[in-house]
Design a protein around this motif. Structure first.
Motif, PDB file in Angstrom:
ATOM      1  N   THR A  13       0.839  -1.205   0.000  1.00  0.00           N
ATOM      2  CA  THR A  13       0.000   0.000   0.000  1.00  0.00           C
ATOM      3  C   THR A  13       0.875   1.257   0.000  1.00  0.00           C
ATOM      4  O   THR A  13       0.491   2.278  -0.553  1.00  0.00           O
ATOM      5  N   GLY A  14       2.081   1.163   0.598  1.00  0.00           N
ATOM      6  CA  GLY A  14       3.005   2.310   0.557  1.00  0.00           C
ATOM      7  C   GLY A  14       3.412   2.632  -0.880  1.00  0.00           C
ATOM      8  O   GLY A  14       3.391   3.800  -1.294  1.00  0.00           O
ATOM      9  N   LEU A  33       0.457   4.099  -2.713  1.00  0.00           N
ATOM     10  CA  LEU A  33       0.202   5.490  -2.314  1.00  0.00           C
ATOM     11  C   LEU A  33       1.233   6.431  -2.934  1.00  0.00           C
ATOM     12  O   LEU A  33       0.879   7.497  -3.456  1.00  0.00           O
ATOM     13  N   ARG A  34       2.508   6.020  -2.909  1.00  0.00           N
ATOM     14  CA  ARG A  34       3.539   6.900  -3.494  1.00  0.00           C
ATOM     15  C   ARG A  34       3.321   7.059  -4.998  1.00  0.00           C
ATOM     16  O   ARG A  34       3.515   8.129  -5.559  1.00  0.00           O
ATOM     17  N   VAL A  90       1.426  10.741   4.118  1.00  0.00           N
ATOM     18  CA  VAL A  90       2.566   9.876   3.792  1.00  0.00           C
ATOM     19  C   VAL A  90       3.877  10.599   4.090  1.00  0.00           C
ATOM     20  O   VAL A  90       4.783  10.034   4.708  1.00  0.00           O
ATOM     21  N   LYS A 144       2.376   9.812   8.893  1.00  0.00           N
ATOM     22  CA  LYS A 144       1.105   9.483   9.577  1.00  0.00           C
ATOM     23  C   LYS A 144       0.358   8.420   8.779  1.00  0.00           C
ATOM     24  O   LYS A 144       0.586   8.285   7.572  1.00  0.00           O
ATOM     25  N   LEU A 145      -0.582   7.739   9.437  1.00  0.00           N
ATOM     26  CA  LEU A 145      -1.383   6.767   8.695  1.00  0.00           C
ATOM     27  C   LEU A 145      -2.396   7.504   7.821  1.00  0.00           C
ATOM     28  O   LEU A 145      -3.034   8.460   8.268  1.00  0.00           O
ATOM     29  N   VAL A 146      -2.514   7.045   6.599  1.00  0.00           N
ATOM     30  CA  VAL A 146      -3.499   7.607   5.672  1.00  0.00           C
ATOM     31  C   VAL A 146      -4.878   7.089   6.103  1.00  0.00           C
ATOM     32  O   VAL A 146      -4.998   5.920   6.502  1.00  0.00           O
ATOM     33  N   VAL A 156      -6.957   4.044   1.707  1.00  0.00           N
ATOM     34  CA  VAL A 156      -6.037   2.916   1.497  1.00  0.00           C
ATOM     35  C   VAL A 156      -6.818   1.669   1.099  1.00  0.00           C
ATOM     36  O   VAL A 156      -6.353   0.865   0.285  1.00  0.00           O
ATOM     37  N   GLY A 209       2.540  -3.946   4.319  1.00  0.00           N
ATOM     38  CA  GLY A 209       2.088  -2.630   4.803  1.00  0.00           C
ATOM     39  C   GLY A 209       0.582  -2.542   4.948  1.00  0.00           C
ATOM     40  O   GLY A 209       0.044  -1.467   5.230  1.00  0.00           O
ATOM     41  N   TYR A 210      -0.113  -3.631   4.776  1.00  0.00           N
ATOM     42  CA  TYR A 210      -1.562  -3.696   4.952  1.00  0.00           C
ATOM     43  C   TYR A 210      -1.904  -5.061   5.522  1.00  0.00           C
ATOM     44  O   TYR A 210      -1.406  -6.041   4.997  1.00  0.00           O
ATOM     45  N   ARG A 262      -2.705  -2.231   8.736  1.00  0.00           N
ATOM     46  CA  ARG A 262      -1.910  -1.497   9.718  1.00  0.00           C
ATOM     47  C   ARG A 262      -2.716  -1.086  10.937  1.00  0.00           C
ATOM     48  O   ARG A 262      -2.167  -0.470  11.844  1.00  0.00           O
ATOM     49  N   GLN A 317      -8.500  -2.196   9.754  1.00  0.00           N
ATOM     50  CA  GLN A 317      -8.105  -2.698   8.432  1.00  0.00           C
ATOM     51  C   GLN A 317      -8.058  -4.227   8.430  1.00  0.00           C
ATOM     52  O   GLN A 317      -8.450  -4.866   7.448  1.00  0.00           O
ATOM     53  N   ARG A 319      13.611   9.081   1.003  1.00  0.00           N
ATOM     54  CA  ARG A 319      12.179   9.330   1.175  1.00  0.00           C
ATOM     55  C   ARG A 319      11.971  10.380   2.258  1.00  0.00           C
ATOM     56  O   ARG A 319      12.666  10.368   3.267  1.00  0.00           O
ATOM     57  N   ASP A 343       9.697  10.515   4.363  1.00  0.00           N
ATOM     58  CA  ASP A 343       9.328   9.900   5.637  1.00  0.00           C
ATOM     59  C   ASP A 343      10.471   9.066   6.226  1.00  0.00           C
ATOM     60  O   ASP A 343      10.290   8.403   7.243  1.00  0.00           O
ATOM     61  N   ARG A 353       6.674   7.555  12.766  1.00  0.00           N
ATOM     62  CA  ARG A 353       6.211   6.270  12.230  1.00  0.00           C
ATOM     63  C   ARG A 353       6.357   5.161  13.269  1.00  0.00           C
ATOM     64  O   ARG A 353       5.505   4.288  13.372  1.00  0.00           O
TER      65      ARG A 353
HETATM   66  P1  AMP Z   1       5.429   1.983   3.697  1.00  0.00           P
HETATM   67  O1  AMP Z   1       6.022   2.110   2.328  1.00  0.00           O
HETATM   68  O2  AMP Z   1       4.709   0.689   3.926  1.00  0.00           O
HETATM   69  O3  AMP Z   1       6.420   2.288   4.789  1.00  0.00           O
HETATM   70  O4  AMP Z   1       4.285   3.117   3.804  1.00  0.00           O
HETATM   71  C1  AMP Z   1       4.599   4.471   3.685  1.00  0.00           C
HETATM   72  C2  AMP Z   1       3.472   5.327   4.206  1.00  0.00           C
HETATM   73  O5  AMP Z   1       2.264   5.081   3.457  1.00  0.00           O
HETATM   74  C3  AMP Z   1       3.065   5.084   5.651  1.00  0.00           C
HETATM   75  O6  AMP Z   1       3.926   5.745   6.577  1.00  0.00           O
HETATM   76  C4  AMP Z   1       1.641   5.663   5.663  1.00  0.00           C
HETATM   77  O7  AMP Z   1       1.676   7.071   5.623  1.00  0.00           O
HETATM   78  C5  AMP Z   1       1.125   5.192   4.308  1.00  0.00           C
HETATM   79  N1  AMP Z   1       0.491   3.852   4.393  1.00  0.00           N
HETATM   80  C6  AMP Z   1       0.925   2.707   3.798  1.00  0.00           C
HETATM   81  N2  AMP Z   1       0.109   1.681   4.083  1.00  0.00           N
HETATM   82  C7  AMP Z   1      -0.868   2.178   4.892  1.00  0.00           C
HETATM   83  C8  AMP Z   1      -1.995   1.603   5.542  1.00  0.00           C
HETATM   84  N3  AMP Z   1      -2.266   0.287   5.450  1.00  0.00           N
HETATM   85  N4  AMP Z   1      -2.798   2.422   6.276  1.00  0.00           N
HETATM   86  C9  AMP Z   1      -2.525   3.737   6.386  1.00  0.00           C
HETATM   87  N5  AMP Z   1      -1.464   4.351   5.828  1.00  0.00           N
HETATM   88  C10 AMP Z   1      -0.635   3.579   5.072  1.00  0.00           C
END
Ligand code: AMP
Length: 214
Positions: free
Chosen positions: A31-32, A35-36, A53, A57-59, A64, A84-85, A87, A91, A155, A157, A166
């Protein structure tokens, strides 16, 4: 095989899931990454998710969920590794009922863990090829000299403040998901310390075990 790779940011879920998808023919759903990609593409979801992101913070769940649901549906709910899902407990509950309604369920949830020290080192020294998504580590896997430095980024974040944020969110919101799966007998613990190959072997062994009991 339908599995979740679970664990804190920086534990190596993404790299292991990418390798697993190549070796075992599973579709890697991160999911990361989704989202990116949405943020880079300037989509409506991307616009809404960007600030969350980038600050670590959590989206919000519904945003998602749409990405996760579309990705799983596209691969036919058969062979995937989720990274990443879920979280949050919410969910995890949604995923459970989504799969049950589709007549299926997860085979296993592999929970990777390693020390905070290792996690902070991995995140702060992580660099990413913004075109291919390939991850590097400044000490152990530096970006190769034939890759243009212009495409290698850190990144937002992965900056110190966002990392701290995080990890706090992980402890508060994501870590409880582990117990949720453990109570349901679906969780296997994997030691995430050690070389990439050592951790991969542990993951593979756990998958073979899950396959033999399913
Ligand atoms: P990751 O690449 O998995 O570290 O995700 C990067 C960022 O995407 C996280 O810090 C959140 O901001 C967002 N994100 C990814 N997956 C989720 C999720 N399942 N729920 C909420 N936010 C998410």
């Amino acid at each position: 095989m339908k599995l979740v790779l679970f664990g804190p940011p920086g534990v190596g879920k993404g790299s292991q899931a990418r390798f697993l998808s190549k070796r075992e023919g599973l579709t890697h759903i991160s999911t990361g990454v989704l989202l990116r990609r949405a943020i880079r593409g300037g989509t409506e979801v991307g616009e809404q998710a960007k600030a969350y992101v980038e600050s670590g913070k959590l989206v919000p769940g519904p945003l998602v969920r749409v990405l996760a649901e579309d990705a799983m549906t596209m691969v036919g709910l058969d062979r995937f590794v989720l990274d990443g899902y879920p979280r949050t407990i919410e969910q995890a509950e949604w995923l459970d009922s989504f799969l049950i309604e589709a007549g299926t369920q997860l085979d296993t949830v592999l929970s990777l863990a390693c020390s905070d020290e290792v996690i902070i080192d991995r995140l702060s020294k992580r660099r990413v090829n913004k075109e291919t998504g390939e991850n590097y580590h400044l000490d152990f896997k530096p970006p190769p000299s034939d890759v243009s430095p212009n495409v290698i980024i850190q990144r937002k974040d992965d900056m110190p403040d966002a990392i701290k944020h995080r990890l706090e969110i992980y402890d508060k919101e994501t870590h409880p998901v582990q117990d949720w799966y453990r109570q349901r007998g679906m969780l296997k613990d994997i030691d995430g310390d050690g070389s990439f190959e050592e951790v991969y072997e542990r993951i593979r062994t756990a998958i073979l075990e899950a396959e033999s009991t399913s």
